[in-house]
Design a protein around this motif. Structure first.
Motif, PDB file in Angstrom:
ATOM      1  N   GLY A  49       7.402   0.594  19.178  1.00 50.11           N
ATOM      2  CA  GLY A  49       7.809   1.481  18.248  1.00 50.11           C
ATOM      3  C   GLY A  49       7.833   3.061  18.776  1.00 50.11           C
ATOM      4  N   ILE A  50       7.206   3.900  18.234  1.00 49.74           N
ATOM      5  CA  ILE A  50       6.710   5.043  18.748  1.00 49.74           C
ATOM      6  C   ILE A  50       5.289   5.403  19.086  1.00 49.74           C
ATOM      7  CG2 ILE A  50       7.300   6.340  16.616  1.00 49.74           C
ATOM      8  CD1 ILE A  50       8.282   8.447  18.774  1.00 49.74           C
ATOM      9  N   ALA A  51       4.455   4.410  19.891  1.00 45.51           N
ATOM     10  CA  ALA A  51       3.031   4.359  19.721  1.00 45.51           C
ATOM     11  C   ALA A  51       2.477   3.803  18.579  1.00 45.51           C
ATOM     12  CB  ALA A  51       2.567   5.597  20.205  1.00 45.51           C
ATOM     13  N   VAL A  52       2.973   3.039  17.798  1.00 46.70           N
ATOM     14  CA  VAL A  52       2.803   2.399  16.473  1.00 46.70           C
ATOM     15  C   VAL A  52       2.359   1.175  16.292  1.00 46.70           C
ATOM     16  CG1 VAL A  52       3.721   2.121  14.249  1.00 46.70           C
ATOM     17  CG2 VAL A  52       4.044   4.354  15.237  1.00 46.70           C
ATOM     18  N   THR A  53       3.208   0.035  16.918  1.00 47.50           N
ATOM     19  CA  THR A  53       3.022  -1.354  16.445  1.00 47.50           C
ATOM     20  C   THR A  53       1.756  -1.982  17.492  1.00 47.50           C
ATOM     21  OG1 THR A  53       4.691  -1.695  18.115  1.00 47.50           O
ATOM     22  CG2 THR A  53       5.339  -2.084  15.822  1.00 47.50           C
ATOM     23  N   GLY A 255      -0.757   3.946  14.951  1.00 51.19           N
ATOM     24  CA  GLY A 255      -1.348   2.378  15.098  1.00 51.19           C
ATOM     25  C   GLY A 255      -2.158   1.893  14.033  1.00 51.19           C
ATOM     26  N   MET A 256      -2.496   2.736  13.176  1.00 49.74           N
ATOM     27  CA  MET A 256      -3.328   2.200  12.377  1.00 49.74           C
ATOM     28  C   MET A 256      -2.982   0.985  11.217  1.00 49.74           C
ATOM     29  SD  MET A 256      -5.070   4.858   9.387  1.00 49.74           S
ATOM     30  CE  MET A 256      -6.298   4.280   8.372  1.00 49.74           C
ATOM     31  N   GLY A 257      -1.435   1.311  11.005  1.00 49.84           N
ATOM     32  CA  GLY A 257      -0.668   0.115   9.967  1.00 49.84           C
ATOM     33  C   GLY A 257       0.198  -0.536  10.708  1.00 49.84           C
ATOM     34  N   ASN A 258       0.322  -0.599  12.123  1.00 50.61           N
ATOM     35  CA  ASN A 258       1.006  -1.314  13.083  1.00 50.61           C
ATOM     36  C   ASN A 258       2.436  -1.199  12.591  1.00 50.61           C
ATOM     37  OD1 ASN A 258       1.001  -3.267  15.128  1.00 50.61           O
ATOM     38  ND2 ASN A 258       1.772  -4.759  13.647  1.00 50.61           N
ATOM     39  N   GLY A 259       2.787  -0.056  11.814  1.00 52.96           N
ATOM     40  CA  GLY A 259       4.382   0.075  11.427  1.00 52.96           C
ATOM     41  C   GLY A 259       4.371   0.292   9.706  1.00 52.96           C
ATOM     42  N   PHE A 260       3.380  -0.204   9.187  1.00 51.41           N
ATOM     43  CA  PHE A 260       3.337   0.269   7.559  1.00 51.41           C
ATOM     44  C   PHE A 260       2.586   1.523   7.605  1.00 51.41           C
ATOM     45  CE2 PHE A 260       2.409  -0.005   3.286  1.00 51.41           C
ATOM     46  CZ  PHE A 260       3.386  -1.217   2.700  1.00 51.41           C
ATOM     47  N   PRO A 261       3.348   2.236   6.784  1.00 55.33           N
ATOM     48  CA  PRO A 261       2.826   3.844   6.662  1.00 55.33           C
ATOM     49  C   PRO A 261       1.543   3.865   6.045  1.00 55.33           C
ATOM     50  CG  PRO A 261       5.082   3.544   5.877  1.00 55.33           C
ATOM     51  CD  PRO A 261       4.432   2.206   5.852  1.00 55.33           C
ATOM     52  N   ILE A 262       0.573   4.586   6.916  1.00 54.99           N
ATOM     53  CA  ILE A 262      -0.609   4.970   6.449  1.00 54.99           C
ATOM     54  C   ILE A 262      -1.301   5.731   7.591  1.00 54.99           C
ATOM     55  CG2 ILE A 262      -1.739   2.791   7.648  1.00 54.99           C
ATOM     56  CD1 ILE A 262      -4.051   3.073   5.208  1.00 54.99           C
ATOM     57  N   GLY A 263      -2.141   6.761   6.809  1.00 52.12           N
ATOM     58  CA  GLY A 263      -2.804   8.038   7.880  1.00 52.12           C
ATOM     59  C   GLY A 263      -4.179   8.081   7.177  1.00 52.12           C
ATOM     60  N   GLY A 285      -0.921   7.733  -0.835  1.00 48.13           N
ATOM     61  CA  GLY A 285      -1.962   7.555   0.096  1.00 48.13           C
ATOM     62  C   GLY A 285      -3.099   6.596  -0.162  1.00 48.13           C
ATOM     63  N   GLY A 286      -3.428   5.655   0.557  1.00 52.12           N
ATOM     64  CA  GLY A 286      -4.436   4.544   0.514  1.00 52.12           C
ATOM     65  C   GLY A 286      -3.838   3.642  -0.599  1.00 52.12           C
ATOM     66  N   ASN A 287      -2.652   3.542  -0.749  1.00 52.41           N
ATOM     67  CA  ASN A 287      -2.194   2.358  -1.505  1.00 52.41           C
ATOM     68  C   ASN A 287      -2.699   0.872  -1.204  1.00 52.41           C
ATOM     69  OD1 ASN A 287       0.194   0.815  -0.544  1.00 52.41           O
ATOM     70  ND2 ASN A 287       0.603   2.961  -0.092  1.00 52.41           N
ATOM     71  N   PRO A 288      -2.760  -0.111  -2.114  1.00 56.64           N
ATOM     72  CA  PRO A 288      -3.462  -1.320  -1.456  1.00 56.64           C
ATOM     73  C   PRO A 288      -2.720  -2.195  -0.596  1.00 56.64           C
ATOM     74  CG  PRO A 288      -3.044  -1.322  -3.886  1.00 56.64           C
ATOM     75  CD  PRO A 288      -2.835   0.064  -3.522  1.00 56.64           C
ATOM     76  N   LEU A 289      -1.264  -1.986  -0.438  1.00 55.89           N
ATOM     77  CA  LEU A 289      -0.532  -2.536   0.440  1.00 55.89           C
ATOM     78  C   LEU A 289      -0.972  -2.044   1.754  1.00 55.89           C
ATOM     79  CD1 LEU A 289       3.011  -2.654  -1.374  1.00 55.89           C
ATOM     80  CD2 LEU A 289       1.537  -4.599  -0.723  1.00 55.89           C
ATOM     81  N   ALA A 290      -0.938  -0.716   2.093  1.00 58.97           N
ATOM     82  CA  ALA A 290      -1.077   0.287   3.343  1.00 58.97           C
ATOM     83  C   ALA A 290      -2.528  -0.426   3.622  1.00 58.97           C
ATOM     84  CB  ALA A 290      -0.835   1.495   3.109  1.00 58.97           C
ATOM     85  N   CYS A 291      -3.521  -0.249   2.693  1.00 60.66           N
ATOM     86  CA  CYS A 291      -4.938  -0.630   2.944  1.00 60.66           C
ATOM     87  C   CYS A 291      -5.195  -1.907   3.552  1.00 60.66           C
ATOM     88  CB  CYS A 291      -5.946  -0.076   2.244  1.00 60.66           C
ATOM     89  SG  CYS A 291      -5.860   1.730   1.994  1.00 60.66           S
ATOM     90  N   ALA A 292      -4.453  -2.936   2.905  1.00 60.11           N
ATOM     91  CA  ALA A 292      -4.768  -4.267   3.258  1.00 60.11           C
ATOM     92  C   ALA A 292      -4.451  -4.679   4.701  1.00 60.11           C
ATOM     93  CB  ALA A 292      -4.104  -5.342   2.273  1.00 60.11           C
ATOM     94  N   GLU A 295      -6.590  -2.798   7.240  1.00 58.33           N
ATOM     95  CA  GLU A 295      -7.948  -3.463   7.478  1.00 58.33           C
ATOM     96  C   GLU A 295      -7.582  -4.618   8.401  1.00 58.33           C
ATOM     97  OE1 GLU A 295      -9.594  -5.481   4.061  1.00 58.33           O
ATOM     98  OE2 GLU A 295     -11.417  -5.846   4.977  1.00 58.33           O
ATOM     99  N   ALA A 296      -6.344  -5.483   8.136  1.00 59.34           N
ATOM    100  CA  ALA A 296      -6.310  -6.386   9.178  1.00 59.34           C
ATOM    101  C   ALA A 296      -5.815  -5.962  10.537  1.00 59.34           C
ATOM    102  CB  ALA A 296      -4.952  -7.161   8.760  1.00 59.34           C
ATOM    103  N   VAL A 297      -5.372  -4.871  10.647  1.00 57.52           N
ATOM    104  CA  VAL A 297      -5.240  -4.402  12.331  1.00 57.52           C
ATOM    105  C   VAL A 297      -6.589  -3.738  12.619  1.00 57.52           C
ATOM    106  CG1 VAL A 297      -4.120  -2.316  13.286  1.00 57.52           C
ATOM    107  CG2 VAL A 297      -2.801  -3.516  11.545  1.00 57.52           C
ATOM    108  N   PHE A 298      -7.249  -3.262  11.810  1.00 57.07           N
ATOM    109  CA  PHE A 298      -8.626  -2.722  12.271  1.00 57.07           C
ATOM    110  C   PHE A 298      -9.287  -3.894  12.665  1.00 57.07           C
ATOM    111  CE2 PHE A 298     -13.260  -2.037  11.668  1.00 57.07           C
ATOM    112  CZ  PHE A 298     -13.383  -0.648  12.261  1.00 57.07           C
ATOM    113  N   ASP A 299      -9.548  -4.877  12.090  1.00 57.85           N
ATOM    114  CA  ASP A 299     -10.129  -6.106  12.483  1.00 57.85           C
ATOM    115  C   ASP A 299      -9.868  -6.705  13.692  1.00 57.85           C
ATOM    116  OD1 ASP A 299     -11.520  -6.068  10.239  1.00 57.85           O
ATOM    117  OD2 ASP A 299     -10.563  -7.498   8.987  1.00 57.85           O
ATOM    118  N   ILE A 300      -8.649  -6.451  13.854  1.00 55.97           N
ATOM    119  CA  ILE A 300      -8.306  -6.952  15.343  1.00 55.97           C
ATOM    120  C   ILE A 300      -8.694  -5.869  16.400  1.00 55.97           C
ATOM    121  CG2 ILE A 300      -6.223  -7.497  16.787  1.00 55.97           C
ATOM    122  CD1 ILE A 300      -4.704  -8.427  14.175  1.00 55.97           C
TER     123      ILE A 300
END
Ligand SMILES: Cc1ncc(COP(=O)(O)O)c(C=O)c1O
Length: 405
Positions: A49-53, A255-263, A285-292, A295-300
């Motif tokens: 993407g742009i250093a995101v996915t 890269g935190m959200g793999n394309g889902f907006p979160i910072g 910011g910190g909405n449950p969709l983005a954080c879920a 979290e999955a990205v972080f675990d990987i």
């Protein structure tokens, strides 16, 4: 196979505020490090993407986290906390220097929050007058008016009238200039450990160490902008881990959200303590969709294997680019860390990074520029050996074509 499209590229020209110049092709779907456009042409995504996915398009674990959360809870306002946000915050704190986190939706917002925190703390502790933010030439910190002013590329902040004040720009990696500039007026130094947009320029360890020492001497905060370098991109969870320098505040996104907006803003206890209720906030910011998703990205990406794989793949890609250059002689330098790689064009091809990216797309490779003279590659951290090899083959053909044109 994509279904026939009922929109065309011409619709962009007709309906959009013309802030972008998008490609003629329209990406329609992705899987791993591959993307297909509406005509079903396949691309190897060496841009991420742009250093995101970070974990590739439509990673099954991330899709599951998103869809599970999508049928559970989307939004409750920040009058409440949600389980995904609480879990993600704990994981980030446990894994880093930080004691506290603030979630937002993008890199610019993360920097906006970080800079506001630094300014707020300075006012609280020292009163008015300690408000100078020191930043560096060629840095990029986002597109809000404060962050674009802090960024060291005037082309992005000029032409909008008066800019927010008390921002000083110094040459990057110049320790003497830094020593001469930092004073009791300085409230923060903000730096990318590896400049992304500005040309894939690494900060030297000595420069970062000097910035740390000067911040300690003058009671200023050291802010690392890891919007691009964070989340495994350089082969450690965050790039600061490889520098021997620990910041007071760190901003991240991409890269935190793999394309889902979160910072996120990550901070030590003391600076964070100045951001009391009402000093800052965001609806999404910190909405449950983005954080879920995050979290999955972080675990990987926080696994040792994945991080070691980033370094390995980075070396393979860098070596391949150096080999291509041995044949084609078009790069002055191939540099970078992990899977954030820049190829600076030699004098003969000055200003032609955009043209090279266009040619790469014709050959079925998505790539990026970092300024007019540097090709930037930032593929998914989990790109497979086969995808990487295919991307390198296509790049080799495109570069040969580029130099012979
Ligand atoms: C280092 C850095 N900071 C901040 C930003 C801004 O992030 P966003 O576009 O998510 O606002 C970027 C984006 O390229 C970046 O690379």
């Amino acid at each position: 196979m994509s279904k026939p499209s009922d929109v065309t590229r011409a619709d962009f020209d007709r309906y959009f505020v013309p802030t972008y110049a998008p490609t003629e092709f329209i990406p329609a779907r992705g899987e791993g490090a591959r993307v297909w456009d509406t005509a079903d042409k396949e691309y190897i995504d060496l841009a991420g993407g742009i250093a995101v996915t970070s974990v590739g398009h439509c990673h099954p674990a991330v899709v599951k986290a998103l869809t599970d959360q999508a049928s559970t809870l989307w939004h409750v306002s920040n009058l409440h906390m949600t389980e995904p946000a609480l879990r993600l915050a704990k994981k980030l704190v446990d894994a880093t220097f930080a004691d506290r986190v603030f979630f937002c939706n993008s890199g610019a917002e993360a920097n906006e929050g970080a800079l506001k925190m630094a300014r707020r703390r300075a006012v609280n502790v020292h009163g008015e007058g300690k408000d100078e933010i020191i930043a560096f030439t060629n840095s990029f910190h986002g597109r809000t008016f404060f962050t674009v002013t802090t960024g060291g590329q005037p082309k992005y902040s000029e032409g909008f009238g008066p800019r927010p004040g008390a921002v000083t720009h110094l040459p990057f990696n110049d320790i003497d200039a830094l020593k001469a500039a930092v004073s009791d007026k300085t409230c923060a130094i903000v730096v990318e450990p590896l400049q992304g947009e500005g040309g894939v320029n690494p900060a030297t360890p000595e420069f970062l160490k000097a910035a740390r020492e000067l911040c300690d001497q003058f009671d200023a905060l050291l802010v690392f902008d890891e919007v691009q370098t964070g989340n495994g991109r350089t082969g450690s969870l965050f790039a600061y881990e490889q520098t021997g320098v620990v910041p007071d505040i760190l901003s991240t996104a991409k890269g935190m959200g793999n394309g889902f907006p979160i910072g996120a803003v990550l901070a030590k206890e003391e600076p964070a303590s100045h951001m009391t209720p009402g000093t800052h906030g965001t609806t999404y910011g910190g909405n449950p969709l983005a954080c879920a998703v995050a979290e999955a990205v972080f675990d990987i990406i926080s696994s040792e294997d994945v991080l070691a794989g980033v370094k390995e793949r980075g070396e393979i890609l860098k070596t391949a680019l150096e080999n291509i250059n041995r044949e084609c002689l078009c790069f002055r330098e191939v540099r970078g860390q992990g899977l954030l790689i820049g190829c600076e064009l030699s004098a003969e091809f000055e200003g032609k990074a955009g043209a090279l990216v266009g040619l790469l797309a014709k050959h079925g490779v998505l790539a990026l520029v970092a300024g007019p003279n540097t090709l930037r590659l930032a593929p998914p951290l989990t790109i497979s050996g086969e995808e990487l090899a295919e991307g390198i083959n296509r790049t080799s053909r495109a570069v040969a074509n580029f130099v012979s044109a």
